[in-house]
Design a protein around this motif. Structure first.
Motif, PDB file in Angstrom:
ATOM      1  N   ALA A   1       0.816  -1.210   0.116  1.00 29.02           N
ATOM      2  CA  ALA A   1       0.121   0.087  -0.032  1.00 29.02           C
ATOM      3  C   ALA A   1       1.086   1.374  -0.106  1.00 29.02           C
ATOM      4  O   ALA A   1       0.608   2.063  -0.832  1.00 29.02           O
ATOM      5  CB  ALA A   1      -1.120   0.132   1.358  1.00 29.02           C
ATOM      6  N   GLN A   2       2.021   1.216   0.783  1.00 25.45           N
ATOM      7  CA  GLN A   2       2.906   2.451   0.827  1.00 25.45           C
ATOM      8  C   GLN A   2       3.614   2.677  -0.404  1.00 25.45           C
ATOM      9  O   GLN A   2       3.707   3.679  -0.890  1.00 25.45           O
ATOM     10  CB  GLN A   2       4.116   2.021   1.861  1.00 25.45           C
ATOM     11  N   ALA A   3       3.864   1.416  -0.895  1.00 27.63           N
ATOM     12  CA  ALA A   3       4.633   1.466  -2.582  1.00 27.63           C
ATOM     13  C   ALA A   3       3.726   1.899  -3.457  1.00 27.63           C
ATOM     14  O   ALA A   3       4.125   2.820  -4.331  1.00 27.63           O
ATOM     15  CB  ALA A   3       4.960   0.079  -3.017  1.00 27.63           C
ATOM     16  N   GLU A   4       2.290   1.578  -3.374  1.00 29.30           N
ATOM     17  CA  GLU A   4       1.630   2.191  -4.414  1.00 29.30           C
ATOM     18  C   GLU A   4       1.115   3.858  -4.191  1.00 29.30           C
ATOM     19  O   GLU A   4       1.274   4.498  -5.215  1.00 29.30           O
ATOM     20  CB  GLU A   4       0.060   1.459  -3.873  1.00 29.30           C
ATOM     21  N   ARG A   5       1.239   4.245  -3.006  1.00 28.28           N
ATOM     22  CA  ARG A   5       1.248   5.704  -2.726  1.00 28.28           C
ATOM     23  C   ARG A   5       2.500   6.231  -3.131  1.00 28.28           C
ATOM     24  O   ARG A   5       2.308   7.434  -3.858  1.00 28.28           O
ATOM     25  CB  ARG A   5       1.030   5.956  -1.145  1.00 28.28           C
TER      26      ARG A   5
ATOM     27  N   ALA B   1       9.329   5.266 -12.349  1.00 30.93           N
ATOM     28  CA  ALA B   1       9.691   3.933 -12.984  1.00 30.93           C
ATOM     29  C   ALA B   1      10.273   3.203 -11.786  1.00 30.93           C
ATOM     30  O   ALA B   1       9.975   1.970 -11.558  1.00 30.93           O
ATOM     31  CB  ALA B   1      10.609   4.203 -14.120  1.00 30.93           C
ATOM     32  N   ARG B   2      11.323   3.889 -11.196  1.00 31.95           N
ATOM     33  CA  ARG B   2      12.000   3.142  -9.946  1.00 31.95           C
ATOM     34  C   ARG B   2      11.033   2.674  -8.806  1.00 31.95           C
ATOM     35  O   ARG B   2      11.072   1.550  -8.416  1.00 31.95           O
ATOM     36  CB  ARG B   2      12.949   4.217  -9.385  1.00 31.95           C
ATOM     37  N   TYR B   3      10.088   3.557  -8.421  1.00 32.24           N
ATOM     38  CA  TYR B   3       8.964   3.296  -7.495  1.00 32.24           C
ATOM     39  C   TYR B   3       8.183   2.201  -8.041  1.00 32.24           C
ATOM     40  O   TYR B   3       7.868   1.307  -7.279  1.00 32.24           O
ATOM     41  CB  TYR B   3       8.351   4.437  -7.037  1.00 32.24           C
ATOM     42  N   LEU B   4       7.904   2.066  -9.290  1.00 30.05           N
ATOM     43  CA  LEU B   4       7.070   1.075  -9.932  1.00 30.05           C
ATOM     44  C   LEU B   4       7.659  -0.205  -9.723  1.00 30.05           C
ATOM     45  O   LEU B   4       7.107  -1.209  -9.595  1.00 30.05           O
ATOM     46  CB  LEU B   4       6.806   1.543 -11.331  1.00 30.05           C
ATOM     47  N   ALA B   5       8.810  -0.227  -9.995  1.00 29.36           N
ATOM     48  CA  ALA B   5       9.495  -1.328  -9.787  1.00 29.36           C
ATOM     49  C   ALA B   5       9.422  -2.181  -8.543  1.00 29.36           C
ATOM     50  O   ALA B   5       9.557  -3.371  -8.229  1.00 29.36           O
ATOM     51  CB  ALA B   5      11.093  -1.227 -10.486  1.00 29.36           C
ATOM     52  N   ARG B   6       9.918  -1.100  -7.429  1.00 27.80           N
ATOM     53  CA  ARG B   6       9.626  -1.408  -6.158  1.00 27.80           C
ATOM     54  C   ARG B   6       8.423  -2.088  -5.822  1.00 27.80           C
ATOM     55  O   ARG B   6       8.010  -3.201  -5.037  1.00 27.80           O
ATOM     56  CB  ARG B   6      10.120  -0.294  -5.293  1.00 27.80           C
ATOM     57  N   TYR B   7       7.304  -1.555  -6.406  1.00 27.88           N
ATOM     58  CA  TYR B   7       5.809  -1.864  -6.027  1.00 27.88           C
ATOM     59  C   TYR B   7       5.621  -3.377  -6.903  1.00 27.88           C
ATOM     60  O   TYR B   7       5.144  -4.055  -5.912  1.00 27.88           O
ATOM     61  CB  TYR B   7       4.818  -1.010  -6.963  1.00 27.88           C
TER      62      TYR B   7
END
Length: 102
Positions: free
Chosen positions: A40-44, A55-61
């Motif tokens: 949920a935090q990664a999606e936010r 893109a970097r955060y999307l990879a983490r998600y």
């Protein structure tokens, strides 16, 4: 009467087995809940970003979501090993959000 004594002698062992099963299920559920919170935090984080940073955060998600999927599957297998065959409530208790698009 000797048979009853043997059965009664095994009851504490059975209680220990049941306690260990319950403890294992709780640990697996707790781990899945933690991963869902991270997801949920990664999606936010993804929704708050744009460009290359997004893109970097999307990879983490995606990595966290994959780990949550695996943990949910592990919990389902563990439940089945304990004799719990109905998994309908799993999606209600541990809902996985859909994959995010680019």
């Amino acid at each position: 009467m000797a048979r009853d004594d043997r059965v009664n002698a095994l009851l504490p062992v059975e209680v220990d087995f049941q306690r260990e099963k319950a403890t294992g299920l709780r640990r697996s559920g707790d781990k899945l809940e933690e991963l869902l919170a991270q997801l949920a935090q990664a999606e936010r984080d993804v929704r708050a970003r744009t460009g290359p940073e997004r893109a970097r955060y999307l990879a983490r998600y995606r990595a966290v979501r994959l780990e949550a999927e695996k943990q949910k599957w592990n919990l389902m297998v563990q439940r089945e090993a304990c004799g719990l065959r109905n998994h309908k409530e799993m999606d209600l208790i541990y809902p996985l959000p859909p994959p995010l698009k680019e």
